[in-house]
Design an enzyme around this catalytic site. Structure first.
Site, mmCIF file in Angstrom:
data_model
loop_
_atom_site.group_PDB
_atom_site.id
_atom_site.type_symbol
_atom_site.label_atom_id
_atom_site.label_comp_id
_atom_site.label_asym_id
_atom_site.label_seq_id
_atom_site.Cartn_x
_atom_site.Cartn_y
_atom_site.Cartn_z
ATOM 1 N N CYS A 1 0.826 -1.208 0.000
ATOM 2 C CA CYS A 1 0.000 0.000 0.000
ATOM 3 C C CYS A 1 0.862 1.261 0.000
ATOM 4 O O CYS A 1 0.529 2.251 -0.632
ATOM 5 C CB CYS A 1 -0.911 0.008 1.215
ATOM 6 S SG CYS A 1 -2.172 -1.267 1.164
ATOM 7 N N CYS B 1 14.642 10.627 -6.536
ATOM 8 C CA CYS B 1 13.428 9.799 -6.481
ATOM 9 C C CYS B 1 12.782 10.028 -5.122
ATOM 10 O O CYS B 1 13.009 11.054 -4.485
ATOM 11 C CB CYS B 1 13.738 8.331 -6.724
ATOM 12 S SG CYS B 1 14.727 7.582 -5.425
#
Ligand SMILES: [Zn+2]
Lengths: 508, 88
Positions: free
Chosen positions: A262, A466
């Site tokens: 998740c 990132c």
């Protein structure tokens, strides 16, 4: 002697459970209180007057056979319980005996997250006599959109405690037990054994195998649910004569990289809500003996399409190492089983992935260094390799979006971008004043690194960022393979940028 | 799973049958890998079978009940691949 100890033990366990079940039913028929109290105490309690609202013992210990002026079907429910659960008691297909079984029953919920939230609430509301909640994590603000049992006020609190508080607020007449540690091979079987039914509301592969194995060893039915993105799945394992376990279906664990989490993939909050609610339903069915449990069937839920679909599953495998004819995973052997090795991943779930060490630390820069260089290097090109969903939330000004998932598709664009920046720099260099000394110095270094011996213009600096500094290393490695050797990535990614440089940068 | 197949959840396909025989799930999978898969074949198959963590269904029934790789499929049959979810 090495007769199959696991099989014997399992059989013994099964018979004990059966015995306890029969004993409980017998007690109920006799009108004696259910539970583990010795018969003498029970008889004594039964002769007492009804405790006018002063029941300080657990719900399961209330004297039900006290003197009263009404008869029922020896169900053992008191006036309060009948009033509270009346809507399901008068239900033709459920009835007072089913409710009585629910009130005598117990459920262990592993995980007080997106699935465990509705499961715990509905099971508490429905009157399950004893609800156990296992979770070692604490509540975070980013949990609450789907973990609706928790509140803003309980952020930072143990999830199990926060969930128990909500269950007790809903129904003070049941017992709620909390286990503030992770389910581990060492504690799993003895924990599972204390409950009639287990709900797998966990969020990672190693824990899912562990729960399934423990249920096989302890002879407990398992309600398994999972949700990610807009998809959900639901089934019942280890049930009845031929119900398979998780290992019967998936004897080999999927590679760690194939397990979406998740925290990385995202999840629409309602989706685990739907699945967790259905898990509560299956647990109610198992405890009450009403309806057909979802054993040997898998319910596949596509919430985006609005499609519920159930498919037929195989039977228990005789060769299964957990529930087969001669299991190698038993109560005795399970505590030393290495689930991390089997699944290739640790049971840590919503936590950040381990920092990767692909590019030597001295070849990478900190967010503060990136800030300094971006300020002094107007031609620098900054690549952001996060997925579009994350890039769209927030990114550094001027960052070029080149998601790592399809990185190779962007290589040409990166090269064009570098060429354009170099050409722009050259034109600006002729027209404008000479750059600051520092910048010149860096440009010189850059020129050396690039070995501009081929007569081409010097490459503008190239930085890669990132979310946390793992994919950026992979991107730099890929760029090096492709001959773009001067790319530098940022340790800790935008999360570190938010911590160390710009506190106003949103975290997610 | 659909992410591997160009975001398509359902594909209707005419799979050519070699040597006039019966098509098996194994052949249908290999054909899907070669003709439909848009990326990362290792997320779909491992060797000649499906990768661990993927459930194969033939007409909504676990392929284990139909003969696994050797299960026969014919015109109008549906082969489904479901990857097990872990999230919660
Ligand atoms: Zn099994």
């Amino acid at each position: 002697m090495s007769s199959p100890p696991g099989a014997l033990e399992q059989e013994l366990e099964r018979l004990r459970a059966q015995n306890a079940q029969l004993q409980a039913e017998l007690d109920a028929v006799r009108g004696v209180q259910a539970g583990a109290a010795p018969p003498v105490a029970a008889a004594a309690a039964a002769q007492e007057e009804p405790p006018a609202g002063a029941a300080n013992g657990a719900a399961c210990c209330r004297p039900v056979a006290a003197a009263r002026d009404w008869d029922g079907l020896q169900h053992g429910l008191d006036k309060d319980q009948i009033a509270r659960y009346s809507r399901q008691i008068i239900l033709h297909s459920f009835g007072v005996q089913a409710q009585a079984r629910l009130c005598r029953g117990s459920v262990l919920i592993v995980g007080a997250g997106g699935l465990g939230s509705p499961a715990a609430l509905y099971l508490a509301a429905a009157g399950v006599g004893r609800v156990g909640i296992v979770d070692r994590d604490t509540v975070e603000l980013s949990n609450i959109h789907r973990q609706v049992i928790h509140k803003e006020a309980t952020v930072g609190m143990h999830k199990a405690l926060s969930a128990a508080e909500a269950c007790r607020a809903l129904n003070s007449s049941i017992q709620v037990e909390t286990h503030l540690e992770a389910l581990t091979p060492a504690n799993a079987v003895q924990l599972v054994r204390q409950y009639d039914v287990v709900v797998d509301a966990s969020d990672n592969a190693p824990t899912r195998y562990l729960i399934s194995d423990a249920c096989c060893a302890a002879g407990r039915s398992l309600v398994s649910g999972a949700a990610i993105g807009t998809d959900g799945q639901l089934t019942v394992y280890c049930h009845g004569e031929d119900g398979p376990c998780y290992r019967c279906l998936f004897p080999e664990a999927p590679a760690a990289g194939n397990c979406a989490r998740c925290v990385d993939a995202g999840v629409l909050g309602v989706v685990p809500g739907v699945i967790g609610t259905l898990q509560a339903l299956e647990a109610v069915k198992l405890l009450s003996g009403v309806g057909d449990p979802l054993s040997r069937r898998l319910l596949v839920v596509d919430c985006a399409a609005g499609r519920f679909h159930s498919v037929k599953l195989r039977a228990r495998s005789p060769n299964c190492v957990a529930c087969g004819a001669a299991p190698s995973i038993t109560t005795a052997s399970l505590p030393s089983y290495d689930y991390a090795a089997f699944t290739g991943q640790a049971a840590a779930n919503d936590a950040a992935p381990q920092p990767l060490q692909l590019i030597p630390r001295e070849e990478r820069i900190t967010p503060a260094e990136l800030q300094r260089r971006l300020a002094s290097q107007p031609t620098a090109v900054l690549l952001d390799v996060r997925p579009a969903e994350q890039f769209n939330i927030c990114h550094l000004p001027g960052a070029v979006h080149t998601p790592f998932k399809h990185f190779d598709r962007y290589v040409e664009a990166i090269q064009e971008r570098l060429a354009a920046a170099a050409a722009g720099a050259a034109a600006a260099g002729q027209a404008a004043a000479p750059p600051a000394a520092e910048q010149q110095q860096q440009q010189d270094q850059q020129d050396q690194q690039n070995g501009s011996a081929d007569g081409l213009q010097p490459q503008p600096p190239l930085y890669v960022v990132c979310r946390r500094g793992n994919d950026s290393q992979r991107a730099v490695a890929r760029l090096r393979q492709l001959g773009i050797s001067h790319a530098v990535d940022v340790v800790g990614g935008v999360e570190a940028w938010a911590r160390e440089v710009d506190p106003s940068f949103p975290l997610y | 799973m659909e992410l591997l197949f160009g975001n398509q959840k359902t594909v209707e396909a005419d799979i050519p049958v070699s040597n006039g025989g019966q098509l098996t799930v194994a052949e249908a999978m290999a054909w899907a890998r070669d003709n439909l898969l848009t990326e990362r074949p290792e997320l779909f198959m491992k060797g000649s079978s499906v990768r661990p963590g993927v459930l194969v269904l033939v007409n909504d029934t676990d392929w284990e009940l139909c003969g696994e790789l050797e299960a026969e499929v014919a015109e109008g049959d549906r082969v489904t691949f479901i990857s097990t979810l872990h999230g919660g």
